[in-house]
Design a protein around this motif. Structure first.
Motif, PDB file in Angstrom:
ATOM      1  N   UNK A   1       0.852  -1.191   0.000  1.00 26.05           N
ATOM      2  CA  UNK A   1       0.000   0.000   0.000  1.00 26.05           C
ATOM      3  C   UNK A   1       0.886   1.239   0.000  1.00 26.05           C
ATOM      4  N   UNK A   2       0.805   2.047  -1.055  1.00 32.00           N
ATOM      5  CA  UNK A   2       1.708   3.187  -1.174  1.00 32.00           C
ATOM      6  C   UNK A   2       0.993   4.529  -1.185  1.00 32.00           C
ATOM      7  N   UNK A   3      -0.312   4.534  -0.980  1.00 34.67           N
ATOM      8  CA  UNK A   3      -1.045   5.800  -0.939  1.00 34.67           C
ATOM      9  C   UNK A   3      -1.001   6.372   0.473  1.00 34.67           C
ATOM     10  N   UNK A   4      -0.694   7.645   0.595  1.00 38.74           N
ATOM     11  CA  UNK A   4      -0.704   8.308   1.893  1.00 38.74           C
ATOM     12  C   UNK A   4      -1.617   9.524   1.846  1.00 38.74           C
ATOM     13  N   UNK A   5      -2.196   9.838   2.994  1.00 40.63           N
ATOM     14  CA  UNK A   5      -2.984  11.056   3.142  1.00 40.63           C
ATOM     15  C   UNK A   5      -2.003  12.191   3.422  1.00 40.63           C
ATOM     16  N   UNK A 134      -9.986   1.281   2.309  1.00 39.02           N
ATOM     17  CA  UNK A 134      -9.190   0.519   1.342  1.00 39.02           C
ATOM     18  C   UNK A 134      -8.156   1.403   0.653  1.00 39.02           C
ATOM     19  N   UNK A 135      -8.546   2.640   0.335  1.00 38.83           N
ATOM     20  CA  UNK A 135      -7.636   3.536  -0.381  1.00 38.83           C
ATOM     21  C   UNK A 135      -6.383   3.836   0.426  1.00 38.83           C
ATOM     22  N   UNK A 136      -6.553   4.104   1.720  1.00 42.12           N
ATOM     23  CA  UNK A 136      -5.435   4.506   2.569  1.00 42.12           C
ATOM     24  C   UNK A 136      -4.797   3.346   3.314  1.00 42.12           C
ATOM     25  N   UNK A 137      -5.485   2.201   3.367  1.00 40.01           N
ATOM     26  CA  UNK A 137      -4.995   1.105   4.177  1.00 40.01           C
ATOM     27  C   UNK A 137      -5.172   1.363   5.662  1.00 40.01           C
ATOM     28  N   UNK A 138      -6.171   2.191   6.010  1.00 42.53           N
ATOM     29  CA  UNK A 138      -6.481   2.480   7.412  1.00 42.53           C
ATOM     30  C   UNK A 138      -7.644   1.579   7.828  1.00 42.53           C
ATOM     31  N   UNK A 187      -5.187   3.916 -10.784  1.00 41.14           N
ATOM     32  CA  UNK A 187      -6.089   2.892 -11.328  1.00 41.14           C
ATOM     33  C   UNK A 187      -6.666   2.031 -10.222  1.00 41.14           C
ATOM     34  N   UNK A 188      -5.881   1.781  -9.173  1.00 44.70           N
ATOM     35  CA  UNK A 188      -6.424   1.027  -8.041  1.00 44.70           C
ATOM     36  C   UNK A 188      -7.565   1.788  -7.387  1.00 44.70           C
ATOM     37  N   UNK A 189      -7.405   3.112  -7.226  1.00 39.60           N
ATOM     38  CA  UNK A 189      -8.468   3.919  -6.633  1.00 39.60           C
ATOM     39  C   UNK A 189      -9.719   3.904  -7.503  1.00 39.60           C
TER      40      UNK A 189
END
Length: 223
Positions: A1-5, A134-138, A187-189
């Motif tokens: 998971x590489x997306x961060x807020x 799911x987007x953030x892995x939180x 694309x995952x989002x």
């Protein structure tokens, strides 16, 4: 998971003034292990409705709650009425540009341990809560009666969605999330339910399943 807020951005008529208000009220409380920052961007559009998201600030005692309210008023905030009932013990305020926030009374178990900035409270659906988890892995830390909440594994404020009924969305949101990550994450989002709106200046404009705008800053990857 590489997306961060990366940040929460405010559309502001006077970004410097608004930054002074929130820095004076919050200090660096919202920055830390979550990497959560505030960003203030110039905008000419007037504020025409209640925001889709707002801060819930916590209190350790009634005197502490009063001090936070007094500090907010001193910095240029004001009391507002959004239909809160007389028996409710939280205080509803607005910043100098009318962005709503609440100062929560002491003893709120839901926000216990979350810090001074207890939550970013959103007007939104259960589906949106699932998407952002799911987007953030939180992980989801609340999921009852169509109300959801997520929180970074590192701690910090919760992000909550209150479920129906929803305030009608008329025009773009003045507050929106800014994410960062590698380009393939876009694309995952989309697969999770986001809509891609356009690209420019190294950012991808998107909306979540409720139609709330957010930005994705493309992070360069090592060759």
């Amino acid at each position: 998971m590489t997306v961060t807020l990366h940040a929460l951005s405010f559309a502001a008529h006077d970004p410097r003034r608004l930054a002074r208000f929130w820095t004076g009220l919050l200090g660096r409380e919202i920055d830390g292990d979550t990497g959560f920052r505030l960003r203030f961007l110039p905008a000419d559009e007037p504020k025409i409705r209640q925001n889709q998201m707002h801060f819930d600030l916590t209190s350790e005692s009634l005197d502490d709650q009063k001090r936070t309210v007094a500090r907010a008023l001193e910095l240029g905030g004001r009391h507002i009425d959004i239909g809160q009932r007389p028996e409710e013990k939280h205080v509803v305020l607005a910043d100098p540009e009318g962005n709503e926030f609440c100062v929560i009374e002491p003893g709120n178990d839901f926000l216990a341990g979350c810090g001074f900035v207890g939550a970013v409270a959103c007007d939104g659906s259960q589906e949106a809560g699932y998407f952002w988890s799911e987007a953030l892995g939180w992980p989801l830390v609340w999921d009852q009666d169509q109300e959801t909440a997520i929180r970074s594994p590192h701690g910090g404020p919760k992000i909550t969605w209150g479920g129906p009924p929803f305030t009608p969305k008329t025009g773009p949101n003045r507050l929106r999330f800014v994410l960062s990550g590698a380009l393939p994450e876009v694309e995952r989002l989309v697969a999770l339910g986001a809509t891609r709106l356009g690209t420019g200046d190294g950012q991808v404009a998107m909306t979540d399943p409720d139609g709330n705008e957010f930005s994705f800053v493309v992070r360069e990857t090592a060759a």
